[in-house]
Design a protein around this motif. Sequence first.
Motif, PDB file in Angstrom:
ATOM      1  N   ILE B 128       0.843  -1.190   0.000  1.00  0.00           N
ATOM      2  CA  ILE B 128       0.000   0.000   0.000  1.00  0.00           C
ATOM      3  C   ILE B 128       0.883   1.247   0.000  1.00  0.00           C
ATOM      4  O   ILE B 128       1.906   1.279   0.685  1.00  0.00           O
ATOM      5  CB  ILE B 128      -0.902   0.010   1.263  1.00  0.00           C
ATOM      6  N   GLY B 129       0.467   2.275  -0.738  1.00  0.00           N
ATOM      7  CA  GLY B 129       1.116   3.575  -0.621  1.00  0.00           C
ATOM      8  C   GLY B 129       2.249   3.829  -1.588  1.00  0.00           C
ATOM      9  O   GLY B 129       2.762   4.938  -1.674  1.00  0.00           O
ATOM     10  N   GLU B 130       2.640   2.814  -2.319  1.00  0.00           N
ATOM     11  CA  GLU B 130       3.671   3.003  -3.344  1.00  0.00           C
ATOM     12  C   GLU B 130       2.970   3.306  -4.666  1.00  0.00           C
ATOM     13  O   GLU B 130       2.068   2.569  -5.072  1.00  0.00           O
ATOM     14  CB  GLU B 130       4.500   1.731  -3.528  1.00  0.00           C
ATOM     15  N   PRO B 131       3.383   4.336  -5.381  1.00  0.00           N
ATOM     16  CA  PRO B 131       2.773   4.590  -6.690  1.00  0.00           C
ATOM     17  C   PRO B 131       2.966   3.375  -7.601  1.00  0.00           C
ATOM     18  O   PRO B 131       4.025   2.744  -7.595  1.00  0.00           O
ATOM     19  CB  PRO B 131       3.547   5.801  -7.216  1.00  0.00           C
ATOM     20  N   LEU B 132       1.923   3.055  -8.371  1.00  0.00           N
ATOM     21  CA  LEU B 132       1.989   1.949  -9.332  1.00  0.00           C
ATOM     22  C   LEU B 132       2.094   2.556 -10.723  1.00  0.00           C
ATOM     23  O   LEU B 132       1.220   3.314 -11.143  1.00  0.00           O
ATOM     24  CB  LEU B 132       0.724   1.078  -9.220  1.00  0.00           C
ATOM     25  N   ASP B 133       3.150   2.226 -11.418  1.00  0.00           N
ATOM     26  CA  ASP B 133       3.383   2.789 -12.748  1.00  0.00           C
ATOM     27  C   ASP B 133       2.700   1.910 -13.803  1.00  0.00           C
ATOM     28  O   ASP B 133       3.146   0.802 -14.085  1.00  0.00           O
ATOM     29  CB  ASP B 133       4.903   2.846 -12.997  1.00  0.00           C
ATOM     30  N   ALA B 134       1.621   2.435 -14.391  1.00  0.00           N
ATOM     31  CA  ALA B 134       0.864   1.656 -15.381  1.00  0.00           C
ATOM     32  C   ALA B 134       1.728   1.302 -16.582  1.00  0.00           C
ATOM     33  O   ALA B 134       1.503   0.275 -17.237  1.00  0.00           O
ATOM     34  CB  ALA B 134      -0.374   2.427 -15.827  1.00  0.00           C
ATOM     35  N   ALA B 135       2.716   2.138 -16.857  1.00  0.00           N
ATOM     36  CA  ALA B 135       3.573   1.894 -18.029  1.00  0.00           C
ATOM     37  C   ALA B 135       4.343   0.581 -17.902  1.00  0.00           C
ATOM     38  O   ALA B 135       4.824   0.033 -18.886  1.00  0.00           O
ATOM     39  CB  ALA B 135       4.547   3.051 -18.210  1.00  0.00           C
ATOM     40  N   LYS B 136       4.440   0.071 -16.656  1.00  0.00           N
ATOM     41  CA  LYS B 136       5.160  -1.190 -16.469  1.00  0.00           C
ATOM     42  C   LYS B 136       4.450  -2.372 -17.121  1.00  0.00           C
ATOM     43  O   LYS B 136       5.081  -3.372 -17.422  1.00  0.00           O
ATOM     44  CB  LYS B 136       5.361  -1.478 -14.983  1.00  0.00           C
ATOM     45  N   PHE B 137       3.129  -2.260 -17.281  1.00  0.00           N
ATOM     46  CA  PHE B 137       2.418  -3.425 -17.836  1.00  0.00           C
ATOM     47  C   PHE B 137       1.343  -3.081 -18.874  1.00  0.00           C
ATOM     48  O   PHE B 137       0.864  -3.964 -19.583  1.00  0.00           O
ATOM     49  CB  PHE B 137       1.795  -4.266 -16.716  1.00  0.00           C
ATOM     50  N   SER B 138       0.990  -1.793 -19.024  1.00  0.00           N
ATOM     51  CA  SER B 138      -0.114  -1.472 -19.947  1.00  0.00           C
ATOM     52  C   SER B 138       0.262  -1.802 -21.389  1.00  0.00           C
ATOM     53  O   SER B 138      -0.604  -2.169 -22.193  1.00  0.00           O
ATOM     54  CB  SER B 138      -0.517   0.003 -19.795  1.00  0.00           C
ATOM     55  N   HIS B 139       1.534  -1.723 -21.712  1.00  0.00           N
ATOM     56  CA  HIS B 139       1.955  -2.015 -23.088  1.00  0.00           C
ATOM     57  C   HIS B 139       1.844  -3.518 -23.404  1.00  0.00           C
ATOM     58  O   HIS B 139       1.929  -3.922 -24.557  1.00  0.00           O
ATOM     59  CB  HIS B 139       3.400  -1.552 -23.300  1.00  0.00           C
ATOM     60  N   LEU B 140       1.687  -4.331 -22.370  1.00  0.00           N
ATOM     61  CA  LEU B 140       1.600  -5.780 -22.586  1.00  0.00           C
ATOM     62  C   LEU B 140       0.181  -6.237 -22.927  1.00  0.00           C
ATOM     63  O   LEU B 140      -0.021  -7.350 -23.411  1.00  0.00           O
ATOM     64  CB  LEU B 140       2.059  -6.529 -21.326  1.00  0.00           C
ATOM     65  N   LEU B 141      -0.803  -5.371 -22.636  1.00  0.00           N
ATOM     66  CA  LEU B 141      -2.193  -5.842 -22.657  1.00  0.00           C
ATOM     67  C   LEU B 141      -2.676  -6.232 -24.054  1.00  0.00           C
ATOM     68  O   LEU B 141      -3.417  -7.209 -24.218  1.00  0.00           O
ATOM     69  CB  LEU B 141      -3.113  -4.793 -22.030  1.00  0.00           C
ATOM     70  N   ALA B 142      -2.256  -5.488 -25.087  1.00  0.00           N
ATOM     71  CA  ALA B 142      -2.700  -5.816 -26.449  1.00  0.00           C
ATOM     72  C   ALA B 142      -2.242  -7.219 -26.835  1.00  0.00           C
ATOM     73  O   ALA B 142      -3.033  -8.030 -27.356  1.00  0.00           O
ATOM     74  CB  ALA B 142      -2.173  -4.776 -27.432  1.00  0.00           C
ATOM     75  N   GLY B 143      -1.001  -7.518 -26.563  1.00  0.00           N
ATOM     76  CA  GLY B 143      -0.478  -8.855 -26.861  1.00  0.00           C
ATOM     77  C   GLY B 143      -1.152  -9.929 -26.024  1.00  0.00           C
ATOM     78  O   GLY B 143      -1.450 -11.034 -26.511  1.00  0.00           O
ATOM     79  N   MET B 144      -1.413  -9.607 -24.751  1.00  0.00           N
ATOM     80  CA  MET B 144      -2.072 -10.582 -23.872  1.00  0.00           C
ATOM     81  C   MET B 144      -3.483 -10.885 -24.384  1.00  0.00           C
ATOM     82  O   MET B 144      -3.908 -12.043 -24.410  1.00  0.00           O
ATOM     83  CB  MET B 144      -2.128 -10.053 -22.433  1.00  0.00           C
ATOM     84  N   ALA B 145      -4.194  -9.827 -24.803  1.00  0.00           N
ATOM     85  CA  ALA B 145      -5.563 -10.034 -25.302  1.00  0.00           C
ATOM     86  C   ALA B 145      -5.569 -10.928 -26.524  1.00  0.00           C
ATOM     87  O   ALA B 145      -6.473 -11.748 -26.727  1.00  0.00           O
ATOM     88  CB  ALA B 145      -6.208  -8.676 -25.609  1.00  0.00           C
ATOM     89  N   GLU B 146      -4.531 -10.773 -27.323  1.00  0.00           N
ATOM     90  CA  GLU B 146      -4.443 -11.573 -28.543  1.00  0.00           C
ATOM     91  C   GLU B 146      -4.121 -13.033 -28.227  1.00  0.00           C
ATOM     92  O   GLU B 146      -4.714 -13.949 -28.771  1.00  0.00           O
ATOM     93  CB  GLU B 146      -3.357 -10.972 -29.444  1.00  0.00           C
ATOM     94  N   ASP B 147      -3.202 -13.232 -27.302  1.00  0.00           N
ATOM     95  CA  ASP B 147      -2.722 -14.593 -27.002  1.00  0.00           C
ATOM     96  C   ASP B 147      -3.619 -15.363 -26.040  1.00  0.00           C
ATOM     97  O   ASP B 147      -3.427 -16.567 -25.844  1.00  0.00           O
ATOM     98  CB  ASP B 147      -1.324 -14.514 -26.370  1.00  0.00           C
ATOM     99  N   ALA B 148      -4.549 -14.695 -25.403  1.00  0.00           N
ATOM    100  CA  ALA B 148      -5.317 -15.326 -24.325  1.00  0.00           C
ATOM    101  C   ALA B 148      -6.068 -16.564 -24.804  1.00  0.00           C
ATOM    102  O   ALA B 148      -6.591 -16.577 -25.921  1.00  0.00           O
ATOM    103  CB  ALA B 148      -6.302 -14.313 -23.737  1.00  0.00           C
ATOM    104  N   THR B 149      -6.102 -17.586 -23.931  1.00  0.00           N
ATOM    105  CA  THR B 149      -6.873 -18.800 -24.233  1.00  0.00           C
ATOM    106  C   THR B 149      -7.715 -19.175 -23.014  1.00  0.00           C
ATOM    107  O   THR B 149      -7.489 -18.681 -21.899  1.00  0.00           O
ATOM    108  CB  THR B 149      -5.951 -19.986 -24.583  1.00  0.00           C
ATOM    109  N   GLY B 150      -8.637 -20.077 -23.222  1.00  0.00           N
ATOM    110  CA  GLY B 150      -9.640 -20.345 -22.193  1.00  0.00           C
ATOM    111  C   GLY B 150      -9.195 -21.196 -21.034  1.00  0.00           C
ATOM    112  O   GLY B 150      -9.817 -21.198 -19.970  1.00  0.00           O
ATOM    113  N   GLU B 151      -8.088 -21.939 -21.193  1.00  0.00           N
ATOM    114  CA  GLU B 151      -7.749 -22.965 -20.199  1.00  0.00           C
ATOM    115  C   GLU B 151      -6.838 -22.480 -19.072  1.00  0.00           C
ATOM    116  O   GLU B 151      -6.525 -23.246 -18.172  1.00  0.00           O
ATOM    117  CB  GLU B 151      -7.062 -24.161 -20.888  1.00  0.00           C
TER     118      GLU B 151
END
Lengths: 417, 417
Positions: B128-151
């Motif tokens: 708690i209380g530490e700033p969270l830098d969205a840039a650390k993971f937001s750039h990964l989301l497009a690739g994750m959405a593409e690769d995601a599978t149901g299992e």
Amino acid sequence: MGISMSASVSPLAPTDYATLPAIEGLRIATAAAGIKYKGRTDVLMMVLDTPASIAGVFTRSKCPSAPVDFCRANLKGGSVRAIVVNSGNANAFTGRRGRETTAMTAVAAAEAVGCRSGEVFLASTGVIGEPLDAAKFSHLLAGMAEDATGERWRDAADAIMTTDTYPKLATRAVAIDGVTVTLNGIAKGAGMIAPDMATMLSFLATDAPLPAATLQAMLSAAVEPSFNSVTVDSDTSTSDTLLLVATGAAAARGCPEITDIADVRLEDFRAALADMLLDLARQVARDGEGARHEIQVTVEGAVSDASAKAIALSIANSPLVKTAVAGEDANWGRVVMAVGKAGEPADRDRLTISFGDVRVALNGERDPDYSEAAAAAVMQRPEVPIYVALGLGTGRWTVYSCDLTKEYVEINGDYRS
Amino acid sequence: MGISMSASVSPLAPTDYATLPAIEGLRIATAAAGIKYKGRTDVLMMVLDTPASIAGVFTRSKCPSAPVDFCRANLKGGSVRAIVVNSGNANAFTGRRGRETTAMTAVAAAEAVGCRSGEVFLASTGVIGEPLDAAKFSHLLAGMAEDATGERWRDAADAIMTTDTYPKLATRAVAIDGVTVTLNGIAKGAGMIAPDMATMLSFLATDAPLPAATLQAMLSAAVEPSFNSVTVDSDTSTSDTLLLVATGAAAARGCPEITDIADVRLEDFRAALADMLLDLARQVARDGEGARHEIQVTVEGAVSDASAKAIALSIANSPLVKTAVAGEDANWGRVVMAVGKAGEPADRDRLTISFGDVRVALNGERDPDYSEAAAAAVMQRPEVPIYVALGLGTGRWTVYSCDLTKEYVEINGDYRS
């Protein structure tokens, strides 16, 4: 509470113990009855040579011990000739046998000092649920009453200890209408300590000539910011008992008997009583089982004093805050958590938090000027002050506690064996 | 909560983990963004290919995290296309920057799946209380959405762990009007766990075609005896989030969309949801930081269910009860204490207490037939059931917790380092 003395004294123990003068009209004896402990005293008797006034505050537990029930009944009389305390067994949850034990002890004490059972007060501390055999110590009371002397306050403080690592003593000299009176007190902790009652055992005495009703009003008021603002582990004992006795011997030296609690001549006495109770309460917190740091939580800017107290207790009772202090970690995120869980009005985005004089959070965020090194230095002190400003109102309260260490778990994971 | 994985797995871990089938319409991806942890995944993305219904329950903390605020606002829409979760940082008490992080993450997720920000849900867990830098993971989301599978449910459960020593997974197959649907769930603990909110993070999904309002009613009801009856340390997190998603894919197989929560065709689903939530909640309690025993406290004979719950929580949260269980000590005196401190109606002289099937106290006294050896044997079990019968009414509740060990103190005394 506990049955074995700790091997080592708390690092937060006083460097030296207060020396308590005799209170005229009150004599003290202790004995080793072997109720549970070996090689130490475990019975305390206080004798009042003439009837003294008495006031008391007790646990709010719905499962009070037999001595608490006994004292509550006798407190209506407002008069005391003997107090008998034992350590090693709480005589709590002992049913009919528990009541027989209090009755038998009171009869023996009353015979020893020549009074009615209704002028005897009792307290027991130690394990819950084990029958306490009055025969183990009731036969000692006559001899104790005979041998008792006024100076044995330190012996008294020693005899009532359980898992305490040091005796708790305090004394004040204070004037009532120009006549100096004495106020003495002893207490014991050291686990199962929380407010919402009087907490632990404590016995106070003065030579001031104050009637029971006056004593009771002052005691009840003074308990709130002291014993009712201390928490070791949030666990409320079945046995918590705080008694205040006034022998009235100072009347012979010209001290007036004052019945009106608003009388300005009582102001210094009232302040001394409050100060001494806080002193004893903090001694209890500082000897909390396994304690390595005292925690002083001050909440200000709350919507009321009661709200400030609730939030301060939420912080002081949080296992995560207490373990962070044990680890000397200025983990203010956990303070935020504890403010949030208290259920009291709080605005996250107005919160300011400091450890000692180091402000770590401001307006709902980490303070941009926050120095981890400075905060870490505060955490290494024996006393760790935590300040929370809510920015909502003028409510303010301070609660005293201690950290949660592996030693607490060790002491309490091995209690009855 | 915590930042380092524990070296050893809890002795209370399941012997094998549930294997969760895919939920049609929901795809999963995880990534290692190095937000705080090294050498493990710390970001989870769940993608709904078409808008799904969503229900949620959140912490009641007055200091909620930025993602909790974000989810609460979006829940009004009742529709979800993406859920993004990170471990290692709670994004709590992070002020304006915290809100910027949730906004930036939501925009990235919305772009990745092609939806509005209002259909994105977020959760963060960790310090708690530490700033969270969205840039650390937001750039990964497009690739994750593409690769995601149901299992990838097991991967999902792994990615959201903090001080958890094992992943929490559960699945149920249940019929609605003759059509079998799947209900999957994952959760994470493992400290700062207490009721009076939804507790911890948990993500559930089903292919049943249930509208948001129906989902919400069933979820809110099922939370009370499960996640809201679990306590590890009485500390309420700022971040607790429980989300339930319904893709509706089973409609294609003939499953009816049911809006009336009183419809009998929902009974089995409702029961399965309650059962799965309790399963996950108990998995969380059994992985409480440092836990060596699960404690199951059942209070019956109370004046109401609410009163029974309050007393059960008083017992389950008592440090003295929890350390006694850690020490495998059948210390029922502490149970008496915890009943007494709860402030709820209780009659000491009617109390009956059992550990497992061993009755230790009866009618306010130690049971005359009590066998210490038999009680000690119960305490050595992985699950320690504590039963309290008050004899006052018909109120009954069960609370799940764990013991308080030196390891808890060790884990939490060294949190941020």
